[in-house]
Design a protein around this motif. Structure first.
Motif, PDB file in Angstrom:
ATOM      1  N   PHE A 139     -12.051 -10.413  -0.215  1.00 54.03           N
ATOM      2  CA  PHE A 139     -12.703  -9.140  -0.544  1.00 54.03           C
ATOM      3  C   PHE A 139     -13.145  -8.373   0.708  1.00 54.03           C
ATOM      4  CE2 PHE A 139     -14.066  -9.299  -5.230  1.00 54.03           C
ATOM      5  CZ  PHE A 139     -12.966 -10.066  -5.579  1.00 54.03           C
ATOM      6  N   TRP A 140     -13.118  -9.045   1.854  1.00 53.89           N
ATOM      7  CA  TRP A 140     -13.509  -8.401   3.101  1.00 53.89           C
ATOM      8  C   TRP A 140     -12.666  -7.143   3.357  1.00 53.89           C
ATOM      9  CZ3 TRP A 140     -17.424  -8.672   6.350  1.00 53.89           C
ATOM     10  CH2 TRP A 140     -17.285  -8.159   7.640  1.00 53.89           C
ATOM     11  N   SER A 141     -11.454  -7.118   2.843  1.00 51.20           N
ATOM     12  CA  SER A 141     -10.539  -6.003   3.102  1.00 51.20           C
ATOM     13  C   SER A 141     -10.651  -4.875   2.090  1.00 51.20           C
ATOM     14  CB  SER A 141      -9.091  -6.521   3.107  1.00 51.20           C
ATOM     15  OG  SER A 141      -8.865  -7.406   4.178  1.00 51.20           O
ATOM     16  N   ARG A 142     -11.615  -4.942   1.201  1.00 52.12           N
ATOM     17  CA  ARG A 142     -11.616  -3.982   0.085  1.00 52.12           C
ATOM     18  C   ARG A 142     -11.837  -2.538   0.518  1.00 52.12           C
ATOM     19  NH1 ARG A 142     -16.385  -2.446  -2.622  1.00 52.12           N
ATOM     20  NH2 ARG A 142     -18.310  -2.985  -1.538  1.00 52.12           N
ATOM     21  N   ARG A 143     -12.391  -2.316   1.688  1.00 48.56           N
ATOM     22  CA  ARG A 143     -12.607  -0.939   2.147  1.00 48.56           C
ATOM     23  C   ARG A 143     -11.440  -0.407   2.988  1.00 48.56           C
ATOM     24  NH1 ARG A 143     -17.751   0.452   0.882  1.00 48.56           N
ATOM     25  NH2 ARG A 143     -19.296  -1.226   0.672  1.00 48.56           N
ATOM     26  N   ASN A 144     -10.420  -1.207   3.166  1.00 54.85           N
ATOM     27  CA  ASN A 144      -9.266  -0.735   3.932  1.00 54.85           C
ATOM     28  C   ASN A 144      -8.601   0.447   3.241  1.00 54.85           C
ATOM     29  OD1 ASN A 144      -9.764  -2.811   5.674  1.00 54.85           O
ATOM     30  ND2 ASN A 144      -7.890  -3.965   5.223  1.00 54.85           N
ATOM     31  N   THR A 145      -7.998   1.293   4.032  1.00 52.37           N
ATOM     32  CA  THR A 145      -7.232   2.411   3.490  1.00 52.37           C
ATOM     33  C   THR A 145      -5.781   2.293   3.966  1.00 52.37           C
ATOM     34  OG1 THR A 145      -7.799   3.810   5.381  1.00 52.37           O
ATOM     35  CG2 THR A 145      -9.256   3.914   3.452  1.00 52.37           C
ATOM     36  N   TYR A 146      -4.906   2.992   3.299  1.00 52.76           N
ATOM     37  CA  TYR A 146      -3.502   2.965   3.684  1.00 52.76           C
ATOM     38  C   TYR A 146      -2.847   4.292   3.295  1.00 52.76           C
ATOM     39  CZ  TYR A 146      -2.757   1.971  -1.274  1.00 52.76           C
ATOM     40  OH  TYR A 146      -2.758   2.036  -2.650  1.00 52.76           O
ATOM     41  N   ALA A 147      -1.821   4.639   4.011  1.00 49.74           N
ATOM     42  CA  ALA A 147      -1.068   5.856   3.709  1.00 49.74           C
ATOM     43  C   ALA A 147      -0.180   5.612   2.493  1.00 49.74           C
ATOM     44  CB  ALA A 147      -0.205   6.240   4.909  1.00 49.74           C
ATOM     45  N   ARG A 148      -0.047   6.633   1.668  1.00 52.92           N
ATOM     46  CA  ARG A 148       0.759   6.486   0.458  1.00 52.92           C
ATOM     47  C   ARG A 148       2.211   6.158   0.778  1.00 52.92           C
ATOM     48  NH1 ARG A 148      -2.048   5.530  -4.182  1.00 52.92           N
ATOM     49  NH2 ARG A 148      -3.952   6.773  -4.173  1.00 52.92           N
ATOM     50  N   ASN A 149       2.688   6.573   1.944  1.00 51.21           N
ATOM     51  CA  ASN A 149       4.075   6.288   2.313  1.00 51.21           C
ATOM     52  C   ASN A 149       4.191   5.080   3.238  1.00 51.21           C
ATOM     53  OD1 ASN A 149       2.897   7.398   4.549  1.00 51.21           O
ATOM     54  ND2 ASN A 149       4.594   8.791   5.051  1.00 51.21           N
ATOM     55  N   ALA A 150       3.145   4.235   3.256  1.00 49.37           N
ATOM     56  CA  ALA A 150       3.159   3.057   4.130  1.00 49.37           C
ATOM     57  C   ALA A 150       4.303   2.118   3.772  1.00 49.37           C
ATOM     58  CB  ALA A 150       1.831   2.326   4.023  1.00 49.37           C
ATOM     59  N   ALA A 151       4.902   1.519   4.790  1.00 49.57           N
ATOM     60  CA  ALA A 151       5.973   0.551   4.562  1.00 49.57           C
ATOM     61  C   ALA A 151       5.412  -0.799   4.132  1.00 49.57           C
ATOM     62  CB  ALA A 151       6.807   0.382   5.826  1.00 49.57           C
ATOM     63  N   GLU A 152       4.161  -1.058   4.485  1.00 46.84           N
ATOM     64  CA  GLU A 152       3.499  -2.291   4.057  1.00 46.84           C
ATOM     65  C   GLU A 152       1.996  -2.118   4.138  1.00 46.84           C
ATOM     66  OE1 GLU A 152       3.091  -4.837   8.188  1.00 46.84           O
ATOM     67  OE2 GLU A 152       4.740  -5.342   6.836  1.00 46.84           O
ATOM     68  N   VAL A 153       1.288  -2.953   3.441  1.00 46.74           N
ATOM     69  CA  VAL A 153      -0.174  -2.975   3.467  1.00 46.74           C
ATOM     70  C   VAL A 153      -0.609  -4.422   3.700  1.00 46.74           C
ATOM     71  CG1 VAL A 153      -2.300  -2.573   2.174  1.00 46.74           C
ATOM     72  CG2 VAL A 153      -0.383  -0.986   1.941  1.00 46.74           C
ATOM     73  N   VAL A 154      -1.525  -4.644   4.621  1.00 48.08           N
ATOM     74  CA  VAL A 154      -1.991  -5.983   4.961  1.00 48.08           C
ATOM     75  C   VAL A 154      -3.500  -6.062   4.696  1.00 48.08           C
ATOM     76  CG1 VAL A 154      -2.279  -7.704   6.776  1.00 48.08           C
ATOM     77  CG2 VAL A 154      -0.194  -6.303   6.690  1.00 48.08           C
ATOM     78  N   ASP A 155      -3.913  -7.020   3.890  1.00 48.70           N
ATOM     79  CA  ASP A 155      -5.327  -7.315   3.682  1.00 48.70           C
ATOM     80  C   ASP A 155      -5.659  -8.616   4.402  1.00 48.70           C
ATOM     81  OD1 ASP A 155      -5.774  -5.084   2.109  1.00 48.70           O
ATOM     82  OD2 ASP A 155      -5.273  -6.121   0.254  1.00 48.70           O
ATOM     83  N   LEU A 156      -6.844  -8.695   4.970  1.00 47.85           N
ATOM     84  CA  LEU A 156      -7.252  -9.860   5.752  1.00 47.85           C
ATOM     85  C   LEU A 156      -8.220 -10.741   4.972  1.00 47.85           C
ATOM     86  CD1 LEU A 156      -7.843  -8.201   9.244  1.00 47.85           C
ATOM     87  CD2 LEU A 156      -5.795  -9.414   8.444  1.00 47.85           C
ATOM     88  N   LEU A 157      -8.072 -12.030   5.141  1.00 49.94           N
ATOM     89  CA  LEU A 157      -8.983 -13.032   4.579  1.00 49.94           C
ATOM     90  C   LEU A 157      -9.956 -13.432   5.679  1.00 49.94           C
ATOM     91  CD1 LEU A 157      -9.850 -15.239   2.518  1.00 49.94           C
ATOM     92  CD2 LEU A 157      -8.007 -16.655   3.429  1.00 49.94           C
ATOM     93  N   ARG A 158     -11.232 -13.091   5.503  1.00 49.98           N
ATOM     94  CA  ARG A 158     -12.233 -13.397   6.524  1.00 49.98           C
ATOM     95  C   ARG A 158     -13.058 -14.601   6.103  1.00 49.98           C
ATOM     96  NH1 ARG A 158     -17.789 -12.210   8.092  1.00 49.98           N
ATOM     97  NH2 ARG A 158     -17.908 -11.783  10.330  1.00 49.98           N
ATOM     98  N   ILE A 159     -13.096 -15.616   6.955  1.00 52.81           N
ATOM     99  CA  ILE A 159     -13.959 -16.780   6.785  1.00 52.81           C
ATOM    100  C   ILE A 159     -14.809 -16.895   8.043  1.00 52.81           C
ATOM    101  CG2 ILE A 159     -14.074 -19.281   6.500  1.00 52.81           C
ATOM    102  CD1 ILE A 159     -12.976 -17.908   4.037  1.00 52.81           C
TER     103      ILE A 159
END
Length: 350
Positions: A139-159
């Motif tokens: 859930f650490w990545s829930r505030r991330n943003t991305y472009a609608r035309n992004a080729a990929e989106v990466v969310d991070l797992l923070r421990i």
């Protein structure tokens, strides 16, 4: 006379309906107290507030939560109300993060065999508590943003070490109060962050030599919860894993209407039924209030005064007595009782 301030956030959908039944129970036990009173202050938050003001968690509500002795929340969010980036409105996550409510506590108990889809399970044969880290993880990545035309989106797992240590110590203390068994749920065979999570668990375990421990991968844990839920006493896991497994666990004992929860930190605590806002049944008077009432019991216990802890015991016993009778079932459990009728039945049993 001890006075506790309770900030109440009814929220969206069925939230205000079930919280109303929880408050009826709170007032009932208060009448029998000689040294304790409750000041209940209702505040607005949620998707409805977002539609009204553009802010789902107004500053005044946030400040009231900081100043309260405990927070009681109904349900927040509506599927059709979303931020421009497509994410659902979820101010309860903001509350967890801002107040550092790192321990998501999800008790799971079976009250009647008719409540479970599993065969041959007697009342009390499913009885465990899941601890979910509630401020980081995936859930650490829930505030991330991305472009609608992004080729990929990466969310991070923070421990983090600090976040994990405080979670594990809380879970070990609960295991020590219960049957002395704690199970770590992770995916340490694949993810480096999970191997780190397990390493910290092993370190903290040495502080609690009287607690028996085991370690189970999350996919195996899902299997064991269905096939042999009685093997578990206290479980502890990462945020996203806990989010998923706590819903599975609720399904073992009657569904989300039977699932109370607490989000607990070192200074603040919030208690709420674990279910969503269920807008499809809002206003129909058929929502199950048991999870909300059990969340009130958790709050009373956490407040820590002798009278509030005794009252928590009374509420738990009343719910046990009512739910052990198969005639007392709301529609989600296969019955026909209304929200208020179930609340009244529990009040009568106090």
């Amino acid at each position: 006379m001890r006075q506790f301030r309770i900030a109440v956030l009814g929220g969206d959908g069925i939230g205000p309906e079930v919280i109303a039944e929880g408050l009826r129970v709170l007032r009932a036990v208060e009448r029998d107290m000689k040294e304790t009173t409750f000041v209940v202050e209702e505040h607005t938050a949620g998707a409805g507030e977002y539609l009204r003001s553009g802010d789902p968690l107004p500053d005044s509500t946030m400040q009231a939560c900081r100043e309260a002795d405990a927070i009681l929340l109904g349900a927040m969010g509506l599927p059709a109300v979303r931020y421009p980036d497509g994410k659902e409105i979820a101010p309860q996550l903001d509350l967890r993060e801002r107040l550092e409510l790192y321990a998501g506590v999800r008790p799971v108990r079976l009250y009647h065999p008719l409540h479970t889809p599993l065969r041959d399970h007697a009342p009390g044969s499913i009885d465990f508590v899941l601890f979910r880290e509630s401020t980081e993880g995936m859930f650490w990545s829930r505030r991330n943003t991305y472009a609608r035309n992004a080729a990929e989106v990466v969310d991070l797992l923070r421990i983090s070490r600090s976040g994990s240590e405080r979670l594990f110590r809380a879970a070990f203390r609960e295991a020590r109060r219960r049957k002395g068994r704690l199970t770590l749920i992770d995916k340490a065979n694949v993810l480096p962050a999970m191997a780190y999570f397990r390493m910290i668990f092993d370190e903290v375990a040495r502080e609690f030599p009287d607690v028996e421990t085991d370690r189970v991968y999350v996919d195996a844990a899902a299997l064991y919860l269905v096939r042999d839920p009685g093997r578990f006493d206290v479980l502890v896991t990462e945020n996203l894993f806990g989010d998923i497994l706590s819903d599975l666990a609720a399904g073992l004992v009657g569904g989300m209407g039977m699932a109370p929860s607490g989000d607990i930190g070192d200074r603040h605590a919030l208690f709420q039924p674990a279910h969503g806002s269920a807008p499809d049944i809002a206003g129909k008077g058929v929502a199950n209030p048991v999870a909300a009432i059990l969340s009130v019991a958790m709050m009373l216990d956490w407040l820590g005064a002798a009278e509030t802890r005794a009252a928590a015991g009374r509420v738990w016993s009343a719910v046990e007595a009512v739910c052990s009778d198969p005639q007392n079932r709301t529609p989600d459990l296969g019955g026909s009782m209304s929200t208020s009728a179930m609340g009244s039945r529990i009040l009568d049993a106090l």
